[in-house]
Design an enzyme around this catalytic site. Structure first.
Site, mmCIF file in Angstrom:
data_model
loop_
_atom_site.group_PDB
_atom_site.id
_atom_site.type_symbol
_atom_site.label_atom_id
_atom_site.label_comp_id
_atom_site.label_asym_id
_atom_site.label_seq_id
_atom_site.Cartn_x
_atom_site.Cartn_y
_atom_site.Cartn_z
ATOM 1 N N ARG A 67 0.819 -1.220 0.000
ATOM 2 C CA ARG A 67 0.000 0.000 0.000
ATOM 3 C C ARG A 67 0.851 1.268 0.000
ATOM 4 O O ARG A 67 0.398 2.323 -0.429
ATOM 5 C CB ARG A 67 -1.010 -0.046 1.149
ATOM 6 N N GLU A 104 6.292 -11.026 16.007
ATOM 7 C CA GLU A 104 5.914 -11.664 17.278
ATOM 8 C C GLU A 104 6.442 -13.106 17.294
ATOM 9 O O GLU A 104 7.021 -13.552 18.271
ATOM 10 C CB GLU A 104 4.395 -11.632 17.376
HETATM 11 P P1 AMP Z 1 4.204 -3.030 11.610
HETATM 12 O O1 AMP Z 1 5.516 -3.555 11.074
HETATM 13 O O2 AMP Z 1 3.697 -3.820 12.783
HETATM 14 O O3 AMP Z 1 4.264 -1.543 11.896
HETATM 15 O O4 AMP Z 1 3.117 -3.270 10.477
HETATM 16 C C1 AMP Z 1 2.994 -2.374 9.447
HETATM 17 C C2 AMP Z 1 2.555 -3.016 8.153
HETATM 18 O O5 AMP Z 1 1.502 -3.955 8.344
HETATM 19 C C3 AMP Z 1 2.044 -1.965 7.199
HETATM 20 O O6 AMP Z 1 2.558 -2.237 5.896
HETATM 21 C C4 AMP Z 1 0.540 -2.068 7.275
HETATM 22 O O7 AMP Z 1 -0.027 -1.916 6.000
HETATM 23 C C5 AMP Z 1 0.258 -3.453 7.843
HETATM 24 N N1 AMP Z 1 -0.690 -3.422 8.981
HETATM 25 C C6 AMP Z 1 -0.406 -3.730 10.276
HETATM 26 N N2 AMP Z 1 -1.481 -3.617 11.063
HETATM 27 C C7 AMP Z 1 -2.495 -3.198 10.261
HETATM 28 C C8 AMP Z 1 -3.883 -2.852 10.483
HETATM 29 N N3 AMP Z 1 -4.455 -2.924 11.688
HETATM 30 N N4 AMP Z 1 -4.612 -2.444 9.421
HETATM 31 C C9 AMP Z 1 -4.040 -2.349 8.187
HETATM 32 N N5 AMP Z 1 -2.758 -2.656 7.912
HETATM 33 C C10 AMP Z 1 -1.985 -3.078 8.933
#
Ligand code: AMP
Length: 185
Positions: A67, A104
């Site tokens: 995205r 995780e």
């Molecule tokens: P993180 O590495 O945990 O910050 O996860 C970020 C990535 O996961 C991004 O590319 C987001 O598009 C996706 N992502 C994580 N949680 C969500 C959520 N609740 N809704 C949409 N996309 C998410």
């Protein structure tokens, strides 16, 4: 610099659909396809980001799969600058460099083409990192490290949504500044 009003932020936030228990139980997935499908919301967001970054002399925008590609490529075109994709392993066809990060359970990895950034006179390119959402911050922190590893300087990491309760921005702030259009708790 144009800042979004409370009404504009609410319009943007309301344009994002929330799907409960996707892709697994307990996750509230922020679905930005509904923002993209609302021309007023999409233009409001892109105008805001253009205004924020137009004076910053950004050499490249790096978008995180997938995205981050949508917002990053649109913004690169509006700013008349360049776009670089940061992808999952095995997707980029030329020689890549990569950065691993912890999940995780297990590890994940982001990759970039080894020659993604180049500038005349060996100047260090200024890069804006972009993704739709920051949750734990693991993906974005690895992406910032990867940009630096590839010989560029990440000047800011930009997100449409920050899930503030996860405090994912704290780690990234050690290496670059962070800007989120919308904060959700
Ligand atoms: P993180 O590495 O945990 O910050 O996860 C970020 C990535 O996961 C991004 O590319 C987001 O598009 C996706 N992502 C994580 N949680 C969500 C959520 N609740 N809704 C949409 N996309 C998410």
């Amino acid at each position: 610099m144009h800042t979004l009003s409370t009404v504009e932020k609410k319009y943007l936030l309301d344009s994002i659909r929330e799907i409960e228990d996707f892709p697994k139980p307990g996750i509230k997935f922020k679905d930005i396809t509904t923002l993209l499908g609302d021309e007023k919301a999409f233009n409001l967001l892109m105008d805001h980001l253009t205004n924020r970054y137009k004076e910053m002399h950004i050499d490249y925008i790096a978008g995180i799969e997938s995205r981050g590609f949508i917002f990053g490529a649109a913004l690169a075109a509006l700013l008349k600058t360049r776009f670089v994709p940061i992808r999952k392993p095995g997707k980029l066809p030329y020689t890549t460099i990569s950065e691993k990060y912890s999940l995780e359970y297990g590890v994940d990895e982001v990759t970039i083409h080894i020659d993604a950034f180049s500038m005349p006179n060996n100047q260090k390119p200024k890069v804006l990192l972009i993704d739709d959402l920051i949750a734990t911050g693991g993906t974005a922190t690895a992406a910032v490290n990867l940009i630096n590893k590839a010989g560029a300087e990440c000047i800011e990491a930009c997100f449409v949504i920050n899930l503030t309760f996860l405090q994912g921005d704290l780690d990234i702030k050690k290496t670059t500044s962070v800007y989120s259009v919308l904060e959700v708790d």
